[in-house]
Scaffold this active site. Sequence first.
Site, PDB file in Angstrom:
ATOM      1  N   ARG A  84       0.865  -1.192   0.000  1.00  0.00           N
ATOM      2  CA  ARG A  84       0.000   0.000   0.000  1.00  0.00           C
ATOM      3  C   ARG A  84       0.896   1.234   0.000  1.00  0.00           C
ATOM      4  O   ARG A  84       1.823   1.333   0.798  1.00  0.00           O
ATOM      5  CB  ARG A  84      -0.893  -0.025   1.248  1.00  0.00           C
ATOM      6  CG  ARG A  84      -1.807   1.193   1.427  1.00  0.00           C
ATOM      7  CD  ARG A  84      -2.849   1.256   0.336  1.00  0.00           C
ATOM      8  NE  ARG A  84      -3.946   2.137   0.668  1.00  0.00           N
ATOM      9  CZ  ARG A  84      -3.911   3.477   0.610  1.00  0.00           C
ATOM     10  NH1 ARG A  84      -2.804   4.088   0.241  1.00  0.00           N
ATOM     11  NH2 ARG A  84      -4.984   4.189   0.906  1.00  0.00           N
ATOM     12  N   GLU A 124     -11.829   4.838  -4.720  1.00  0.00           N
ATOM     13  CA  GLU A 124     -12.038   3.387  -4.780  1.00  0.00           C
ATOM     14  C   GLU A 124     -12.380   2.931  -6.197  1.00  0.00           C
ATOM     15  O   GLU A 124     -13.113   3.605  -6.924  1.00  0.00           O
ATOM     16  CB  GLU A 124     -13.163   2.972  -3.834  1.00  0.00           C
ATOM     17  CG  GLU A 124     -12.874   3.210  -2.355  1.00  0.00           C
ATOM     18  CD  GLU A 124     -11.846   2.237  -1.806  1.00  0.00           C
ATOM     19  OE1 GLU A 124     -11.455   1.313  -2.534  1.00  0.00           O
ATOM     20  OE2 GLU A 124     -11.431   2.415  -0.652  1.00  0.00           O
ATOM     21  N   ARG A 143      -0.275  -5.816   5.118  1.00  0.00           N
ATOM     22  CA  ARG A 143       0.258  -5.259   3.872  1.00  0.00           C
ATOM     23  C   ARG A 143       1.537  -4.473   4.162  1.00  0.00           C
ATOM     24  O   ARG A 143       1.649  -3.822   5.200  1.00  0.00           O
ATOM     25  CB  ARG A 143      -0.757  -4.331   3.210  1.00  0.00           C
ATOM     26  CG  ARG A 143      -2.071  -4.964   2.839  1.00  0.00           C
ATOM     27  CD  ARG A 143      -3.024  -3.951   2.235  1.00  0.00           C
ATOM     28  NE  ARG A 143      -3.327  -2.855   3.161  1.00  0.00           N
ATOM     29  CZ  ARG A 143      -4.176  -1.875   2.903  1.00  0.00           C
ATOM     30  NH1 ARG A 143      -4.804  -1.835   1.740  1.00  0.00           N
ATOM     31  NH2 ARG A 143      -4.406  -0.933   3.788  1.00  0.00           N
TER      32      ARG A 143
END
Length: 217
Positions: free
Chosen positions: A100, A108, A151
């Site tokens: 990320r 989104e 992540r």
Amino acid sequence: MNKDLNEYINKTSKKVYKKTTKEITKKEANLNKKILLLVISILCVLISSYTSTNNLKKEKNNNDLSFKKIPANVIRVVDGDTINVRFKEELDDGNIYKVRLIGIDTPESKHIDKSKNTKEGQIAYEYTKKMLEGKDIILEFDIAPKDKYGRFLAYVYLENELYNKHLLDIGYAKIMTIQPNSKYVEIFKKAQKEARENNRGFWKNNKKETKWIEDLK
């Protein structure tokens, strides 16, 4: 009498030979079994040792990533601010990891709740896909190398350009600072301010034209 003696000797010799052969065969079988068990035990110890060492190495590498720069290859772009990579050099274990981008947020495009996906998100996704997918990049880590979802969190460099900032420059992302990762926050604020004042990208006309754009105080 000699004939009887010879027969007796032959019979006795055969019995002794059979008995000896059986004993030798049994001893060999037992020895082979012991050797096999020993080999299996050694292999188990070696495998266990390798696995433990490898896991410790990975854990150590993950914990020591703060502020480091690591080369990687972009395998797939997930959305505008998230990519799947394979690390190179010392961290290359053949696995694919999700990364990320730190300090920014794009609209989104792949959210499980489809009502949150926007056309701007699709634009940002397609742009990042065009720019990064299949490319060799450099990942720079901040204080916390991972988030609560597991992540990796990183600043992405493409040909020496900070891609996180680039998305802010063209108005395809807005600032999203999550502590303690804030190394470039002032640079990001300046980039966003200039993009917004110049109506770049999704800041066009500086209006709330999408669910993503909102007043920033």
